[in-house]
Design a protein around this motif. Sequence first.
Motif, PDB file in Angstrom:
ATOM      1  N   VAL A 119       0.835  -1.196   0.000  1.00 38.77           N
ATOM      2  CA  VAL A 119       0.000   0.000   0.000  1.00 38.77           C
ATOM      3  C   VAL A 119       0.873   1.250   0.000  1.00 38.77           C
ATOM      4  O   VAL A 119       0.610   2.214  -0.721  1.00 38.77           O
ATOM      5  N   ARG A 120       1.977   1.203   0.765  1.00 40.45           N
ATOM      6  CA  ARG A 120       2.889   2.340   0.810  1.00 40.45           C
ATOM      7  C   ARG A 120       3.560   2.558  -0.543  1.00 40.45           C
ATOM      8  O   ARG A 120       3.774   3.674  -0.973  1.00 40.45           O
ATOM      9  N   ASP A 121       3.873   1.465  -1.212  1.00 37.96           N
ATOM     10  CA  ASP A 121       4.552   1.576  -2.508  1.00 37.96           C
ATOM     11  C   ASP A 121       3.631   2.033  -3.638  1.00 37.96           C
ATOM     12  O   ASP A 121       4.097   2.351  -4.728  1.00 37.96           O
ATOM     13  N   ASN A 122       2.320   1.986  -3.408  1.00 37.73           N
ATOM     14  CA  ASN A 122       1.360   2.331  -4.465  1.00 37.73           C
ATOM     15  C   ASN A 122       0.380   3.390  -3.971  1.00 37.73           C
ATOM     16  O   ASN A 122      -0.770   3.073  -3.647  1.00 37.73           O
ATOM     17  N   PRO A 123       0.841   4.651  -3.901  1.00 40.88           N
ATOM     18  CA  PRO A 123      -0.047   5.693  -3.369  1.00 40.88           C
ATOM     19  C   PRO A 123      -1.399   5.705  -4.096  1.00 40.88           C
ATOM     20  O   PRO A 123      -1.435   5.591  -5.317  1.00 40.88           O
ATOM     21  N   GLY A 124      -2.460   5.812  -3.335  1.00 41.34           N
ATOM     22  CA  GLY A 124      -3.795   5.854  -3.919  1.00 41.34           C
ATOM     23  C   GLY A 124      -4.483   4.500  -3.969  1.00 41.34           C
ATOM     24  O   GLY A 124      -5.691   4.415  -4.195  1.00 41.34           O
ATOM     25  N   ILE A 125      -3.733   3.433  -3.738  1.00 41.74           N
ATOM     26  CA  ILE A 125      -4.309   2.110  -3.977  1.00 41.74           C
ATOM     27  C   ILE A 125      -5.303   1.712  -2.888  1.00 41.74           C
ATOM     28  O   ILE A 125      -6.213   0.909  -3.126  1.00 41.74           O
ATOM     29  N   LEU A 126      -5.152   2.306  -1.707  1.00 43.19           N
ATOM     30  CA  LEU A 126      -6.058   1.941  -0.622  1.00 43.19           C
ATOM     31  C   LEU A 126      -7.499   2.279  -0.979  1.00 43.19           C
ATOM     32  O   LEU A 126      -8.419   1.519  -0.682  1.00 43.19           O
ATOM     33  N   LEU A 127      -7.679   3.408  -1.657  1.00 44.77           N
ATOM     34  CA  LEU A 127      -9.017   3.792  -2.081  1.00 44.77           C
ATOM     35  C   LEU A 127      -9.572   2.771  -3.073  1.00 44.77           C
ATOM     36  O   LEU A 127     -10.719   2.349  -2.984  1.00 44.77           O
ATOM     37  N   ALA A 128      -8.706   2.339  -4.005  1.00 40.16           N
ATOM     38  CA  ALA A 128      -9.139   1.343  -4.990  1.00 40.16           C
ATOM     39  C   ALA A 128      -9.517   0.030  -4.302  1.00 40.16           C
ATOM     40  O   ALA A 128     -10.498  -0.612  -4.672  1.00 40.16           O
ATOM     41  N   ILE A 129      -8.767  -0.337  -3.269  1.00 40.91           N
ATOM     42  CA  ILE A 129      -9.060  -1.588  -2.569  1.00 40.91           C
ATOM     43  C   ILE A 129     -10.375  -1.477  -1.801  1.00 40.91           C
ATOM     44  O   ILE A 129     -11.202  -2.380  -1.827  1.00 40.91           O
ATOM     45  N   SER A 130     -10.579  -0.342  -1.140  1.00 40.83           N
ATOM     46  CA  SER A 130     -11.806  -0.234  -0.354  1.00 40.83           C
ATOM     47  C   SER A 130     -13.033  -0.149  -1.257  1.00 40.83           C
ATOM     48  O   SER A 130     -14.091  -0.693  -0.944  1.00 40.83           O
ATOM     49  N   GLN A 131     -12.869   0.481  -2.423  1.00 42.20           N
ATOM     50  CA  GLN A 131     -13.974   0.468  -3.392  1.00 42.20           C
ATOM     51  C   GLN A 131     -14.244  -0.956  -3.867  1.00 42.20           C
ATOM     52  O   GLN A 131     -15.393  -1.367  -4.050  1.00 42.20           O
ATOM     53  N   ALA A 132     -13.157  -1.719  -4.044  1.00 45.81           N
ATOM     54  CA  ALA A 132     -13.293  -3.101  -4.502  1.00 45.81           C
ATOM     55  C   ALA A 132     -14.083  -3.927  -3.500  1.00 45.81           C
ATOM     56  O   ALA A 132     -14.956  -4.712  -3.887  1.00 45.81           O
ATOM     57  N   VAL A 133     -13.813  -3.735  -2.223  1.00 47.69           N
ATOM     58  CA  VAL A 133     -14.533  -4.517  -1.209  1.00 47.69           C
ATOM     59  C   VAL A 133     -16.022  -4.175  -1.243  1.00 47.69           C
ATOM     60  O   VAL A 133     -16.881  -5.065  -1.207  1.00 47.69           O
ATOM     61  N   LYS A 134     -16.325  -2.889  -1.373  1.00 47.97           N
ATOM     62  CA  LYS A 134     -17.739  -2.486  -1.456  1.00 47.97           C
ATOM     63  C   LYS A 134     -18.412  -3.092  -2.679  1.00 47.97           C
ATOM     64  O   LYS A 134     -19.537  -3.588  -2.613  1.00 47.97           O
ATOM     65  N   THR A 135     -17.721  -3.012  -3.809  1.00 49.63           N
ATOM     66  CA  THR A 135     -18.274  -3.564  -5.048  1.00 49.63           C
ATOM     67  C   THR A 135     -18.519  -5.062  -4.913  1.00 49.63           C
ATOM     68  O   THR A 135     -19.556  -5.572  -5.344  1.00 49.63           O
ATOM     69  N   ALA A 136     -17.557  -5.757  -4.311  1.00 49.36           N
ATOM     70  CA  ALA A 136     -17.682  -7.204  -4.162  1.00 49.36           C
ATOM     71  C   ALA A 136     -18.887  -7.553  -3.289  1.00 49.36           C
ATOM     72  O   ALA A 136     -19.674  -8.442  -3.620  1.00 49.36           O
TER      73      ALA A 136
END
Length: 321
Positions: free
Chosen positions: A2-19
Amino acid sequence: MVRDNPGILLAISQAVKTAVTECRYQFKDRRWNCPTMKNVQGPNSLFGKLLNTACRETSFIYAITSAAVAHSVARSCSEGSLETCTCDYKYQRPSDEDWEWGGCSDNIAFGHRFSQKFVDADEKGRDLRFMMNIHNNEVGRLTVSSDMRRECKCHGMSGSCTIRTCWMRLPTFRSVGEFLKDRFDGASRVALRNEGVRGNSNRGDRGDRRDRGDRSDNGGTEANFQPYNSNHKPPGPRDLVYFDDSPDFCVRNERAGTLGTVGRECNNTSLGVDGCDLMCCGRDYDGSQVRIKERCSCTFHWCCKVKCQECTSIRTVYRCQ
Ligand SMILES: *[C@@H]1O[C@H](CO)[C@@H](O)[C@H](O)[C@H]1NC(C)=O
Ligand SMILES: *[C@@H]1O[C@H](CO)[C@@H](O)[C@H](O)[C@H]1NC(C)=O
């Protein structure tokens, strides 16, 4: 990661909601309707204790979640919301066609790779359960990557389409959900192959988890499984696998993590799984009158208004006791 990929946490949390949203949609008429827990703490507790059982429902949860992460990250790349990836520009111009690659393709290569590293990292060990989770995760990701489709746009004077540029677009997540639901219904019950994991590929027989990045390039995880019933065909790369019976979703059971169907809405005339007989597991059900307000008798007024009246209707809603 997550630290190496700034912004990815938002993408992951959206993914969980979508799933979760997609899982609820696909299972809205079933005894198990993809419930999630309110006070989420610790790993895996969003879907509760059900994940301790290696059943069909668990296989679906793993697949839809890893599919959603791959999907969401791939889209975030092309939307420009991640620093470590961009649109996918690797597509080469086909020599014998009247169109060319251009525009911004969703970066499923990055999304797939990230989901593999991030979601699979949760899995440890080398037993059947490990193989099952890793396999079902990959089924989810493959559903996204193999349903990418080409979209094109015409350029030229007044739509003459002298130049056509095309790019690759992710499938809608609804279609990913439909496909996986279909696989859920036909999921394979498996056992570990007698030869263990050594025979067909070197998946999973190394301790170093960093080796997993190229897992899908050297043969399938499905090579580790044999069908539980020897008359059934072995699972393929896109089949969900499980090995435990599902718990009884009819009754509440804290230990199994099931809520039961008391209070669930059912259809008093349907003979299907949404019908009261099946949904309520043979128990009684109550009907109650609910008042529903709807917009009705709508008319179109030039220009441009739609005027409606509000109508009230009474509907009987049945719920399991
Ligand atoms: C189902 O509900 C409808 C509407 O409330 C009612 O008219 C009908 O008799 C019910 N059918 C059965 C089989 O209970
Ligand atoms: C109940 O099931 C019947 C038969 O499958 C279907 O025609 C009807 O639309 C359903 N009603 C509701 C409210 O879903």
